[in-house]
Design an enzyme around this catalytic site. Structure first.
Site, PDB file in Angstrom:
ATOM      1  N   SER A  59       0.831  -1.207   0.000  1.00 31.27           N
ATOM      2  CA  SER A  59       0.000   0.000   0.000  1.00 31.27           C
ATOM      3  C   SER A  59       0.866   1.257   0.000  1.00 31.27           C
ATOM      4  O   SER A  59       2.001   1.256   0.484  1.00 31.27           O
ATOM      5  CB  SER A  59      -0.910   0.010   1.223  1.00 31.27           C
ATOM      6  OG  SER A  59      -1.646  -1.190   1.309  1.00 31.27           O
TER       7      SER A  59
HETATM    8  N1  SAH Z   1      -0.640  -4.171   4.123  1.00 29.33           N
HETATM    9  C1  SAH Z   1      -0.158  -4.852   2.961  1.00 29.33           C
HETATM   10  C2  SAH Z   1      -1.172  -4.719   1.842  1.00 29.33           C
HETATM   11  C3  SAH Z   1      -1.056  -5.805   0.867  1.00 29.33           C
HETATM   12  S1  SAH Z   1      -2.308  -5.855  -0.357  1.00 29.33           S
HETATM   13  C4  SAH Z   1       1.166  -4.282   2.518  1.00 29.33           C
HETATM   14  O1  SAH Z   1       1.458  -3.119   2.845  1.00 29.33           O
HETATM   15  O2  SAH Z   1       1.909  -4.990   1.868  1.00 29.33           O
HETATM   16  C5  SAH Z   1      -3.590  -6.763   0.440  1.00 29.33           C
HETATM   17  C6  SAH Z   1      -3.297  -8.148   0.893  1.00 29.33           C
HETATM   18  O3  SAH Z   1      -4.523  -8.715   1.332  1.00 29.33           O
HETATM   19  C7  SAH Z   1      -2.773  -9.089  -0.201  1.00 29.33           C
HETATM   20  O4  SAH Z   1      -1.586  -9.665   0.219  1.00 29.33           O
HETATM   21  C8  SAH Z   1      -3.894 -10.108  -0.375  1.00 29.33           C
HETATM   22  O5  SAH Z   1      -3.427 -11.415  -0.689  1.00 29.33           O
HETATM   23  C9  SAH Z   1      -4.532 -10.081   1.005  1.00 29.33           C
HETATM   24  N2  SAH Z   1      -5.910 -10.573   1.045  1.00 29.33           N
HETATM   25  C10 SAH Z   1      -6.929 -10.374   0.169  1.00 29.33           C
HETATM   26  N3  SAH Z   1      -8.035 -11.014   0.567  1.00 29.33           N
HETATM   27  C11 SAH Z   1      -7.721 -11.632   1.743  1.00 29.33           C
HETATM   28  C12 SAH Z   1      -8.446 -12.465   2.650  1.00 29.33           C
HETATM   29  N4  SAH Z   1      -9.708 -12.813   2.457  1.00 29.33           N
HETATM   30  N5  SAH Z   1      -7.789 -12.926   3.745  1.00 29.33           N
HETATM   31  C13 SAH Z   1      -6.491 -12.611   3.984  1.00 29.33           C
HETATM   32  N6  SAH Z   1      -5.765 -11.832   3.163  1.00 29.33           N
HETATM   33  C14 SAH Z   1      -6.360 -11.354   2.057  1.00 29.33           C
END
Ligand code: SAH
Length: 221
Positions: free
Chosen positions: A70
């Site tokens: 993000s």
């Molecule tokens: N805070 C993270 C954001 C990553 S993007 C960072 O700064 O890197 C969002 C993440 O949510 C992804 O890795 C995706 O695989 C995860 N995600 C999406 N749906 C999900 C779910 N149902 N349960 C757990 N993780 C999920």
């Protein structure tokens, strides 16, 4: 265990990180604990080496598996909303570990962070990175975060970093009295950050700013 270039040079140096923090202050981030956590967390170790020189730009970057880290402003804003609404963060649940950057920021502010990710490869990498920074107050679960993590509930704060269309019931059920959930909600066409606060049997909801997150997906891989 991977070797982390924590110190950084040039575009990944402490000075570059300080410039990123200064830009976030200019954009309105002001909570001293959030700023301290941002200063303490080298963002470049959370992206591939080829992208490290762009780690301190205020943009989302690819982290593999079709996911993104993000934008720093969003990480800062969500963290600030959480700690402002609930200054005492004993247990925090994060849904969507991703590369682990937000996890590391939370680990500076909460007594313990529980983080759930549906993509195992991403979570494994995140765990190495967060551990490599010496942050040991984090537990990891590979699962669909739509189920929360009931074993450690209730949580003082829950932060969701992928966008469901509506809030999964399990998350509200696992929120402590007085606890706060910060989450994007909506579809790719229109997402807004939302804040939920539990007060006894009542739940207050507030719709905040428009955002753009990857979708919250069911199941694990
Ligand atoms: N805070 C993270 C954001 C990553 S993007 C960072 O700064 O890197 C969002 C993440 O949510 C992804 O890795 C995706 O695989 C995860 N995600 C999406 N749906 C999900 C779910 N149902 N349960 C757990 N993780 C999920």
């Amino acid at each position: 265990m991977m070797r982390l270039d924590v110190t950084g040079v040039g575009m990944t140096s402490l000075r570059t990180r300080e410039r990123m923090v200064q830009r976030l202050i200019d954009k309105g981030i002001g909570h001293p604990k959030v700023l301290a956590a941002l200063r303490a967390t080298p963002r470049h170790v959370f992206v591939d080496e080829a992208l490290a020189s762009r780690a301190y730009e205020d943009t989302a970057l690819p982290i593999g598996f079709n996911q993104t880290i993000s934008q720093p402003f969003i990480v800062a804003r969500m963290t600030e909303l959480l700690i402002t609404a609930q200054p005492v963060l004993r247990k925090v649940l994060e849904i969507g570990t991703g590369c682990g950057y937000q996890t590391a920021i939370l680990a500076h502010l909460a007594e313990h962070v529980y983080t759930v990710e549906r993509i195992q490869g991403l979570q494994r990498q995140a765990k190495n990175r967060v551990w490599g920074l010496g942050l040991k107050n984090v537990s990891y679960l590979h699962n669909d975060g739509g189920w929360g993590w009931p074993d450690h509930a209730p949580y003082d704060g829950i932060l969701v970093t992928a966008a469901p269309e509506t809030l999964p019931d399990a998350l509200l059920e696992q929120l402590a009295d007085g606890g706060v959930i910060i989450t994007p909600l909506g579809t790719a066409g229109g997402q807004y950050l939302h804040q939920f606060r539990r007060q006894g049997q009542e739940v207050e909801v507030e719709r905040l700013t428009p955002v753009s997150f990857v979708p919250f997906l069911a199941g694990k891989q």
